[in-house]
Structures are given as C-alpha cells and as structure tokens.
Design an enzyme around this catalytic site. Structure first.
Site, PDB file in Angstrom:
ATOM      1  N   GLU A 199      40.321  18.906  44.631  1.00  0.00           N
ATOM      2  CA  GLU A 199      41.301  18.197  45.447  1.00  0.00           C
ATOM      3  C   GLU A 199      42.730  18.375  44.923  1.00  0.00           C
ATOM      4  O   GLU A 199      42.999  18.188  43.741  1.00  0.00           O
ATOM      5  CB  GLU A 199      40.949  16.710  45.495  1.00  0.00           C
ATOM      6  CG  GLU A 199      41.963  15.835  46.189  1.00  0.00           C
ATOM      7  CD  GLU A 199      42.139  16.181  47.654  1.00  0.00           C
ATOM      8  OE1 GLU A 199      43.303  16.144  48.123  1.00  0.00           O
ATOM      9  OE2 GLU A 199      41.145  16.506  48.328  1.00  0.00           O
ATOM     10  N   ASP A 247      42.085  22.930  47.647  1.00  0.00           N
ATOM     11  CA  ASP A 247      42.217  22.823  49.102  1.00  0.00           C
ATOM     12  C   ASP A 247      43.663  22.955  49.574  1.00  0.00           C
ATOM     13  O   ASP A 247      43.931  23.562  50.612  1.00  0.00           O
ATOM     14  CB  ASP A 247      41.604  21.519  49.614  1.00  0.00           C
ATOM     15  CG  ASP A 247      42.265  20.267  49.041  1.00  0.00           C
ATOM     16  OD1 ASP A 247      42.874  20.355  47.953  1.00  0.00           O
ATOM     17  OD2 ASP A 247      42.159  19.193  49.658  1.00  0.00           O
ATOM     18  N   HIS A 248      44.600  22.377  48.828  1.00  0.00           N
ATOM     19  CA  HIS A 248      46.011  22.455  49.213  1.00  0.00           C
ATOM     20  C   HIS A 248      46.873  22.040  48.027  1.00  0.00           C
ATOM     21  O   HIS A 248      46.364  21.718  46.951  1.00  0.00           O
ATOM     22  CB  HIS A 248      46.308  21.589  50.436  1.00  0.00           C
ATOM     23  CG  HIS A 248      45.898  20.147  50.294  1.00  0.00           C
ATOM     24  ND1 HIS A 248      46.567  19.255  49.487  1.00  0.00           N
ATOM     25  CD2 HIS A 248      44.872  19.447  50.844  1.00  0.00           C
ATOM     26  CE1 HIS A 248      45.980  18.073  49.549  1.00  0.00           C
ATOM     27  NE2 HIS A 248      44.948  18.151  50.358  1.00  0.00           N
ATOM     28  N   HIS A 294      43.770  13.011  43.674  1.00  0.00           N
ATOM     29  CA  HIS A 294      44.437  12.808  44.967  1.00  0.00           C
ATOM     30  C   HIS A 294      45.675  11.947  44.760  1.00  0.00           C
ATOM     31  O   HIS A 294      45.655  10.990  43.999  1.00  0.00           O
ATOM     32  CB  HIS A 294      43.477  12.129  45.948  1.00  0.00           C
ATOM     33  CG  HIS A 294      43.910  12.208  47.381  1.00  0.00           C
ATOM     34  ND1 HIS A 294      45.041  11.570  47.852  1.00  0.00           N
ATOM     35  CD2 HIS A 294      43.372  12.845  48.453  1.00  0.00           C
ATOM     36  CE1 HIS A 294      45.175  11.814  49.147  1.00  0.00           C
ATOM     37  NE2 HIS A 294      44.179  12.581  49.539  1.00  0.00           N
ATOM     38  N   THR A 329      43.063  18.672  54.014  1.00  0.00           N
ATOM     39  CA  THR A 329      41.732  18.933  53.466  1.00  0.00           C
ATOM     40  C   THR A 329      40.752  19.355  54.552  1.00  0.00           C
ATOM     41  O   THR A 329      39.932  20.258  54.349  1.00  0.00           O
ATOM     42  CB  THR A 329      41.199  17.692  52.738  1.00  0.00           C
ATOM     43  OG1 THR A 329      42.023  17.420  51.598  1.00  0.00           O
ATOM     44  CG2 THR A 329      39.772  17.903  52.254  1.00  0.00           C
TER      45      THR A 329
END
Length: 709
Positions: free
Chosen positions: A236, A463-464, A401, A284
């Site tokens: 994440e 993911d990013h 996150h 996501t």
C-alpha cells in the site's frame, strides 16, 4: 483563493494570464448562482436560499480541499457518489488531515449566522424587483462568460472530453463548480454510451489489441512458473523511492531491498526499476483492476464503485481456475464493501474473500484503515492452509496508508529512527513503510518454514504514490533533493512503484530498466504460468517479451519513455527522462512525441471504450466460461462451511497445506517481533499442541484468530 494557493498548489499555473484567470474564475460562477436568489420575493425564502447557496459553495470548496489532501485530485461526480458509499464502510474521515486555518473556509457563514442570532443584522423585507434582479443576474452571467472566454483564449477545448483527463486544467481556468458540471455531463454521456454499446464497438477494440498490443511470449520464460501457487502482495502507497533509501544511516526497507537486489535469494527475483503506477481517481481499485484484467481504470471515478456490480470481467482468478484448476482468495484488513470489492470480486470469479470480518478487528490490531499487516499475515494462515493448491491469492496490506499513523510505539522497531522534516505525514511514512517491510519479511519466513515458498511465485507491487501535494517539499529533503527546484518531472517520477516477481529456484533474476506499468503485469504473469493470452482482451504487454512498445501511458494522458517525459496531456513542458531537465524539442523529437501521444491516447481511448461500454459482455474467448457471480458467497459462515466440506469431500485427494500436514495447522510457524501478537501466537501454539495430542485429524476446522476481543 486560500484553497487555490495553499492547498491546490496554485493549480500549476505557469504565467501571469494563468494566475489572473485563476483569481477571477470563482467570481462569475459564484455571482451567477447567488443572483438567482434575487428573483425570490419573500424575504425569508430569499435569505434561506442565499444561505443554502453559501453552504453549498463552502461545502464544494472544502470537500475538494479534504479530497485533494488525501488523493491530490478534485471531486468528480463518480467520486462523490462512490465516496458516499465508502464513509462508514472502511473509509476513515478522521484519517484526512485538518488544519486550524480550515476555519477560514466557513468563517463567512459563521459570522453571518452569529450576527443574525444576536440580532446585529436583520432581514430587509424590501424586494429589489424583477428588473433589477435580472440586471444583476445578467451582469454575473456576463462576468462568467468573460472568464470562460478568457480561459478558452488561453487554452482551447476547456469543456471538451479531452479536458476531463486533466481536471487541474479545467479548475484553473473555469473553477471547481464548472469542472463538476462538465464532469457530470460527460459522466452522463458515459452512462449513455454503456446503454447504446454494441458488438461492433467491441470488434474495433479486438482488432486494435491484435494489431497493436498483443505480444507472443518469450520462449525462454514461458511456463517457468507453471502450476505454482501465486501469492500477490499489495504494498500500500509504496513508492520506488523507498527502495534502497537510507534514513539516518539505516535502510527504510531492508528486507524488500534484499529481494530487489537479489541478496540471499539465489537470483530468483525479477525486479523492475522503471515500473510506474497508472492509476486515476480510483487509486488502489484502479491498480487492482489493471493487475486482474489488464484494462485501465476510468478517466474519472472508480470502475469498482461505479460499474463493478454489473461489469463483465475476464479476470485472473477465473482464467487460472478454468485453465489450470487454481483456487483463489483475497485477504484484506478492511471491510468488504470498501470500493465495492465484495461485488467486484464475485464478478471476477474469486472463490474466497477474507475481509475484516474474518480477523476480529479491534483497537489493538487495527488502524483506521483496517487490520494491521502483521496481524493480517498471521491470522490469514488458518484460511490460507485450507486452500487447494495451486492457489491464486492476493494480500491487500493497509498499514502503510495515509496519514501513516496507528502503529504504536511498542510495535515500532526501536532501532529505526525516522526523519525530522517538520512534516508529520512524511516522518510517519517511513515508520509505517518500515513496519510493512518487517511484516512482509515475517510472512516470507513463514512461507519458507511451511514449505509454500518453494512451490509458489510471489509477486510484490506498489499500488500508487505515498506522498504528494504540499508534502513533497518535505519528502524531497529525505530524498536528498532541493525542494525549491522540484518540478512536474519529479512528481512524475514519484509515480514509480516497486514490481518484483520471486520464482524460488531460478537463478537468472535481475533488475530490469524496462519502462513499464501496472497494465503489463497480467500478461507477464500469465505467460510465466504457461497460459496463452492471444484470445483475451488485454492492454498490457509481457514485460519479458520481445518488441515491447517502450512507453508508459499515464492515466492523465502524460507519458514516460526512455528519452522524453511529459507529465500530463495538457502539459506543454517536455523533460529529458535521463536528466530530468526541461528540453526544447527539435523537429525529430516533435514527430516522436506526437507519435507517442497518439499511441497513448488510442490505448486509453480503447480501454475506456471497453470498460464504459462493458463490451466484454459481447465476447467469450474460446475455452472461457463467463463468470456467474451467484456461485460465490463471502459470508463467514458460508466460507467456513465451504472450506470444511471441500476438505471432507476430497479427503486423500486434497492438495491443501492443511491436508499435507495431516490436519495440523502451520500457524505456529509464524514468528513475529510484535509483542502482543507474539504472545498470542505462543498461546495459540500451545492450544494446538493440546488439541492434537495423541491424535491428528485430516479434516478442516473453522480457524481461530490470534486476536481476542
């Protein structure tokens, strides 16, 4: 103006005209709406309408402020409708940073309400008259028209579909309100497109894939991971910049660094240094969609939340099941309704979805975003070991996150000291990234002890991005870069994320500098597993195949090539990819970037056409059976019942890890340095010893979580 300059970073304005238009664009639109209340004759209704317009205006601005802080983007119709469903379903509003100066966004309304309450101002019962109201209305409409004309003179096609791909472009010249209205119109158009789509639309996409995107597999790597378990680990908000980064002389992610550099792996890891996330507003969920289907997310909003309940997918779990007999599962510490996953996964053909409800979440084992990674990995084992092999599993971690909080001091590595940049988000980012690294290492250790490691291929991907917006100037310090010289090129490079494929037993792994993105993962993995992709509609290209097209299409229609980078479709600045410096294009380079831009546009247009029209409903590949979502139920009781029955029905033919160990769980093999979890695992191991004393059962039992409520 406070939002434009302090939060939205000046909307990337480049010249005096940009700044002037940015300053005046809210005036006409705001005056236009406020002027409509002037036609109301009754004074009470007039003041009420004016207050409502002010409230809606402040809500529009502040909603975008909060959303931008979290996602570096602006609210769209789809994110508003989808976001409303996520509040209370795993999305924590208190995770978005709020500042004292935010009061300024509401101060006008507060002052007026207070003055009315204390009768310092009173209602004026006089109505200005319809003619006078019309004059004010006309003037406000003229001001709005002038700002629109000025913006269009500066940049054409402000309300065209192309402009929707870069919302900053529209907000800069027209404002937040017009952006939302134009976006709403094109959302309506997209919905109409879906309703009117036909098989002929699909045929165009299919011909494009065959002619321009499909690549035959590399014969030397095709099938080298055949029949292995597949374990996908979603890192994440994990940026490539974290790899090999040292803070205060210490590696932030030492274990992931060892995988990336093939230290102690025997050369089993294939890593990529120029691998980019290609997500849009779906973040996501866009990354998941690309890895599962090799199609892009939507230009605005999330495909999962907007269309996922009815979308036709030809996704990895269904393809692997129908081709090679794989079972499948997702492990996720958040609730199943977040991003509408509980419906999307059923349409993708996932047999199992272990969401937060399976892991007894509480304040001890969870953050605002769900069950912490170490607990997720540990508590997943009783379910993982019941899956029939080979299996395809995905772990969605959540601890790293934004705002990167929730890891308590006693859970942190006392030897690791983070930065002191003056920005809490950036400083905490390294703490949670380090925690994620330790979590992955503990899971790898378990895989090796249990015997699963040698029978699997493990895929790790970010993911990013993790840090964006105003926080980048602090992040730049940690990267050893000058924040004053930070450019859109640097922002584009922050979109790089790790991608690693570990195939134990292989020795020719290396770090590839190939330019690629998340769209390319699915065909790469299929070819490694020995599955042909020539009948499927997939927009990615095998990372190990020959004759790949050497450009990365960003969701905002910018691109990265080995030589030239363009941050977005509407950006007029080109950068040398090697040096990061702006360049003036010569004629040859102009022809080159024009060609690349056309390819990027076509690629994204074709994917958008496929997904907005749900065109896969018109096509079933040879040997593929359309997924029936009704075949899958993810309730806890149904899942436990199904897994138990499967073990009992297969008996000696069962290939699960639990059956291989004659019904004895391997959860005790998981070791952690997290104190409370360590104690719980120790107690659980003793319970298992007691349970299995004198006898061992080959049947599955409903698992127990290590966490007690």
């Amino acid at each position: 103006m406070l939002a434009y300059f302090l939060v939205f970073k000046g909307l990337h304005s480049e010249n005096l005209a940009d700044y002037l238009l940015m300053i005046v664009n809210p005036l006409g639109f705001t005056a236009f709406f406020l002027a409509t209340s002037l036609f109301i004759k009754r004074s009470q209704l007039f003041y009420l309408a004016t207050l409502i317009w002010n409230l809606l205006g402040s809500l529009l601005v502040y909603g975008n402020v909060l959303y931008f802080r979290e996602f570096s983007d602006y609210l769209s119709i789809n994110t508003i409708s989808g976001g409303a469903g996520m509040v209370g379903k795993g999305f924590a509003l208190d995770s978005i940073p709020v500042h004292l100066y935010d009061l300024a966004f509401w101060i006008d309304i507060i002052i007026v309400v207070v003055l009315f309450a204390f009768k310092k101002i009173k209602m004026d019962d006089r109505h200005i008259g319809a003619f006078q109201a019309f004059k004010y209305f006309s003037v406000s409409l003229m001001v709005f028209g002038l700002t629109f004309w000025g913006g269009d003179m500066t940049e054409h096609r402000l309300v065209s579909r192309q402009a929707q791909y870069d919302d900053t472009y529209v907000v800069r010249y027209l404002g937040l309100g017009p952006w939302l209205f134009t976006n709403g119109w094109y959302t309506h158009v997209a919905n109409q497109t879906r309703a009117l789509a036909s098989k002929s639309d699909f045929t165009k996409v299919q011909e494009y894939i065959k002619a321009d995107r499909y690549l035959a597999p590399n014969a030397s790597t095709f099938g080298i991971a055949k029949n292995r378990n597949v374990i996908m680990i979603h890192l994440e908000s994990f940026q490539q910049d974290l790899i090999d980064l040292k803070i205060n002389g210490q590696e932030v992610t030492p274990f992931l660094n060892s995988l990336y550099n093939n230290k102690g792996t025997g050369g089993s890891v294939y890593a990529f240094s120029n691998f980019f996330n290609q997500v849009g507003q779906g973040k996501t969920s866009d990354a998941e969609n690309m890895l599962e289907t090799s199609t892009f997310g939507l230009s605005t909003g999330s495909l999962f939340t907007q269309s996922g309940s009815t979308q036709t997918f030809q996704a990895m779990p269904a393809i692997l099941k129908q081709n090679e007999g794989y079972s499948s599962a997702v492990f996720h510490g958040n609730v199943g309704s977040f991003y509408n996953r509980i419906n999307v996964y059923r349409n993708m053909g996932y047999q199992n979805f272990f969401d937060q409800s399976f892991f007894e979440p509480n304040s001890q084992n969870s953050t605002a975003w769900g069950v912490k990674d170490k607990y997720l990995f540990a508590d997943s084992i009783p379910y993982l070991e019941q899956l029939q092999q080979p299996f395809y599993t995905k772990y969605l971690t959540v601890s790293n996150h934004t705002p990167y909080t929730g890891i308590e001091p006693d859970e942190q590595d006392p030897k690791f000291k983070t930065t002191n940049t003056g920005n809490a988000l950036v400083d905490n980012y390294f703490v949670t990234a380090h925690y994620l690294d330790q979590s992955v290492q503990e899971f790898f250790n378990y895989l090796k002890k249990s015997g699963l490691y040698d029978k699997s291929v493990i895929v790790l991907y970010g993911d990013h991005y993790g840090v964006s917006g105003a926080d980048t100037k602090y992040f730049a310090q940690a990267l050893g870069k000058d924040p004053e010289n930070w450019t859109d090129f640097d922002n584009t490079m922050l979109q790089r994320v790790p991608f690693m494929v570990d195939i134990p037993g292989h020795t020719d792994g290396k770090i590839s500098s190939e330019y690629a993105g998340e769209i390319d993962v699915m065909p790469t993995l299929e070819h490694l597993l020995g599955i042909s992709t020539n009948n499927y509609i997939q927009f990615g290209q095998d990372l190990l195949a020959k004759n790949r097209q050497s450009f990365v299409a960003l969701r905002n229609r910018g691109f990265v090539t080995p030589s030239i980078t363009k941050a977005s479709a509407t950006d007029n600045v080109y950068y040398d990819t090697k040096t990061g410096q702006p360049i003036t294009l010569n004629e040859q380079q102009k022809a080159y970037v024009k060609s690349v831009q056309e390819k990027v546009n076509t690629l994204l247009d074709m994917s958008d056409t496929l997904n907005t029209g749900d065109l896969l409903r018109f096509y079933t590949p040879a040997g593929f059976k359309p997924v029936d979502a009704g075949d899958y139920s993810y309730t806890k009781s149904a899942t436990n019942k199904r897994l138990t029955k499967e073990q009992e029905d297969l008996k000696a033919k069962s290939t699960s890890l639990l059956s291989e160990n004659h019904g004895i769980s391997t959860q005790s093999l998981f070791e952690t340095n997290e104190p409370i979890l360590k104690d719980q695992l120790s107690k659980l191991a003793q319970e298992k010893i007691t349970q299995n004393a004198g006898t061992a059962t080959s049947s599955a039992t409903a698992p127990s979580s290590t966490t007690k409520k």
